[in-house]
Scaffold this active site. Sequence first.
Site, mmCIF file in Angstrom:
data_model
loop_
_atom_site.group_PDB
_atom_site.id
_atom_site.type_symbol
_atom_site.label_atom_id
_atom_site.label_comp_id
_atom_site.label_asym_id
_atom_site.label_seq_id
_atom_site.Cartn_x
_atom_site.Cartn_y
_atom_site.Cartn_z
ATOM 1 N N HIS A 144 1.276 -1.069 -0.158
ATOM 2 C CA HIS A 144 -0.144 -0.113 0.371
ATOM 3 C C HIS A 144 1.077 1.561 -0.020
ATOM 4 O O HIS A 144 1.638 1.312 1.175
ATOM 5 C CB HIS A 144 -0.832 -0.225 1.602
ATOM 6 C CG HIS A 144 -1.878 -0.986 1.039
ATOM 7 N ND1 HIS A 144 -2.539 -2.070 2.490
ATOM 8 C CD2 HIS A 144 -2.019 -1.775 -0.307
ATOM 9 C CE1 HIS A 144 -3.405 -2.365 1.720
ATOM 10 N NE2 HIS A 144 -3.480 -2.945 0.811
ATOM 11 N N ARG A 154 0.372 4.470 0.370
ATOM 12 C CA ARG A 154 0.457 5.629 0.977
ATOM 13 C C ARG A 154 1.407 4.997 2.607
ATOM 14 O O ARG A 154 1.826 6.023 3.589
ATOM 15 C CB ARG A 154 0.229 5.895 1.686
ATOM 16 C CG ARG A 154 -1.149 5.203 1.813
ATOM 17 C CD ARG A 154 -2.477 5.744 2.262
ATOM 18 N NE ARG A 154 -4.576 4.709 2.237
ATOM 19 C CZ ARG A 154 -5.227 4.831 2.189
ATOM 20 N NH1 ARG A 154 -5.744 6.683 1.669
ATOM 21 N NH2 ARG A 154 -6.317 4.503 2.485
ATOM 22 N N ARG A 159 -2.803 4.622 -3.056
ATOM 23 C CA ARG A 159 -2.865 3.299 -2.190
ATOM 24 C C ARG A 159 -2.649 2.438 -2.810
ATOM 25 O O ARG A 159 -1.751 1.210 -2.640
ATOM 26 C CB ARG A 159 -4.205 2.791 -1.647
ATOM 27 C CG ARG A 159 -4.199 1.378 -1.269
ATOM 28 C CD ARG A 159 -5.700 1.470 -0.456
ATOM 29 N NE ARG A 159 -6.216 -0.162 -0.215
ATOM 30 C CZ ARG A 159 -6.256 -0.748 0.978
ATOM 31 N NH1 ARG A 159 -5.845 -0.098 2.515
ATOM 32 N NH2 ARG A 159 -7.152 -2.191 1.193
ATOM 33 N N HIS A 180 3.134 -3.635 6.587
ATOM 34 C CA HIS A 180 1.505 -2.433 6.676
ATOM 35 C C HIS A 180 1.884 -1.265 7.729
ATOM 36 O O HIS A 180 2.563 -1.790 8.419
ATOM 37 C CB HIS A 180 0.370 -2.540 6.689
ATOM 38 C CG HIS A 180 0.075 -3.662 5.219
ATOM 39 N ND1 HIS A 180 -0.175 -3.215 4.311
ATOM 40 C CD2 HIS A 180 0.334 -5.054 5.330
ATOM 41 C CE1 HIS A 180 -0.973 -4.605 3.666
ATOM 42 N NE2 HIS A 180 -0.287 -5.258 4.002
ATOM 43 N N SER A 181 1.009 -0.429 7.698
ATOM 44 C CA SER A 181 0.642 0.626 8.649
ATOM 45 C C SER A 181 -0.595 0.432 8.593
ATOM 46 O O SER A 181 -1.323 1.011 7.176
ATOM 47 C CB SER A 181 1.014 1.642 9.126
ATOM 48 O OG SER A 181 0.795 2.900 7.983
ATOM 49 N N TYR A 182 -1.766 1.160 10.102
ATOM 50 C CA TYR A 182 -0.821 1.565 10.689
ATOM 51 C C TYR A 182 -2.414 0.531 11.519
ATOM 52 O O TYR A 182 -3.300 0.166 11.740
ATOM 53 C CB TYR A 182 -1.125 2.534 11.168
ATOM 54 C CG TYR A 182 -2.222 3.469 11.447
ATOM 55 C CD1 TYR A 182 -3.066 3.232 12.442
ATOM 56 C CD2 TYR A 182 -3.278 4.272 10.195
ATOM 57 C CE1 TYR A 182 -4.930 4.127 12.265
ATOM 58 C CE2 TYR A 182 -4.014 4.220 10.075
ATOM 59 C CZ TYR A 182 -5.287 4.622 10.933
ATOM 60 O OH TYR A 182 -6.451 4.951 10.907
ATOM 61 N N GLU A 240 0.707 -4.735 11.097
ATOM 62 C CA GLU A 240 0.158 -3.167 10.871
ATOM 63 C C GLU A 240 1.147 -2.390 12.142
ATOM 64 O O GLU A 240 1.034 -2.728 13.026
ATOM 65 C CB GLU A 240 -0.874 -2.719 11.004
ATOM 66 C CG GLU A 240 -2.167 -4.062 10.218
ATOM 67 C CD GLU A 240 -2.414 -2.774 8.787
ATOM 68 O OE1 GLU A 240 -1.717 -1.962 8.801
ATOM 69 O OE2 GLU A 240 -2.832 -3.778 8.487
HETATM 70 ZN ZN LIG Z 1 -1.389 -2.201 4.255
#
Ligand SMILES: [Zn+2]
Length: 473
Positions: free
Chosen positions: A223, A225, A283, A356-358, A432
């Site tokens: 993703h 962003r 994204r 990933h985040s968050y 995350e």
């Molecule tokens: Zn993600």
Amino acid sequence: MVATTATALLAFAVVALALPQQHAFDADLANSPPSYIQETGGIDRYDGHEVWRINWSSLSNTSRSALHNVLETAGDVWKATPEVIDVHLPPRVAAVLPSLIPKDAQATKIVPDLQALVNLSLAHPVPGLPGAYAPQSPLADPPTDFPDGGWNVSTLDTVFHDAFQPLPAIDRFLDALVNEYPETLHTFEFGQSAEGRPLRAFSAHRADGKADAPEVLIISGQHAREWVGPASAIYFLHALLVNLRENPKGTAAKVLREFTVTVVPTLNPDGLVYSREHSRMWRKNRQDVGGLICKGVDLNTNWGYEYKPSRLACSESYSGQHPFEAPETAAMANYIVNGAKDAPRNRMPRAFIDLHSYGQLFMFPYSFSCNVFPPDAENLMEAGMGVAKAIRLIGGPGYQTGQACQSTLRFSGDASDYAYAVGQIRWSYSAELRDTGTYGFMLPPFLIRPTGIDVVAGLSALALFIYDTEIEP
Ligand SMILES: [Zn+2]
């Protein structure tokens, strides 16, 4: 495109009917993609955009699902758990938010001005002024250690980790790492992005380590962003190499003796570039999906396990029309199953972690459904709790462990589901990273190192857990 718009309108109409107690909002919000995904030719701005957290724990599943559809149409859903949904809204939608949500859901504004956080995420430290950050154009390069534009890769103190870096700087830094640690680290390409950028992997293993060591595969940046994913994946790789050199009997030395650690820091390089140069909230990847306005496939719904095609090309979770439609997921899956071109796989990776985040979560499969329980659930839970404990022991924040379907929204076509079910990788997780919503995707650069340190502690603990339970029990 006409069909897509008609479908979008239809979906909106269905949602509006499902929520008779709320008055319908401006229909043209549903008729066009929200402003944050319109191509302006310049750099999107988010002045006055807000992020709201809605506590929806008292709503039924049906109401939650209806509300989710409304918010996804009107804005940009950042995160959803059984307790809360975070949504980014342009000002005119934020102004009518109370009329969109049911009475027994509570809404709290968590970000009053998104542009301020976007500016902060792009800032860089001021050389010679500890703790001071300067605003920066997304098109400018952050400072380097040396006047020639290079970094001091022999130390974790390099200023590289003090700012979110543009893709060319990331590539230069990773090449410098390979140069500095040639006996331990090598790089290879396993495919190309939709726009033709190389998909790069970096494998670390001690030259005097175990022959045919099992592989731990870490990917990030699906993703676009979620900038802290690539930043902390690179910090992790760098820390392993520096720590190996500085402490030949330490944890990194053991991890790199017993495992080959392969890191794919930027699986979505096109998206990363686009999120920096045009639209910070981007994204998906950047492939043409046949729409007139909207581009891109959401990589983490495009994997070929329990895959479901999407109808709405403008949706942030558009999964495409068939699994592995995105060249990025296709190439990554091919590497997982078949290995690299010049190093065909003779056995599957032992562990797979998708950063990933968050939200501060460390989740095991499955994501697509809670009705299917992985046979290794207890082991995955135990190892995940070990990851969370290791992070806390070094002074990091709390991370929660659990099955992905219970921790966030259910998504089909998820990478860690694929790695577990098809790749037969027993230790498959998606993480995350920081934070829990104060900054969300716009984590400020002074949190890169702390998040990187979380990843070093957590993934080292995971590798040692696997070693203790499976390799040298
Ligand atoms: Zn993600």
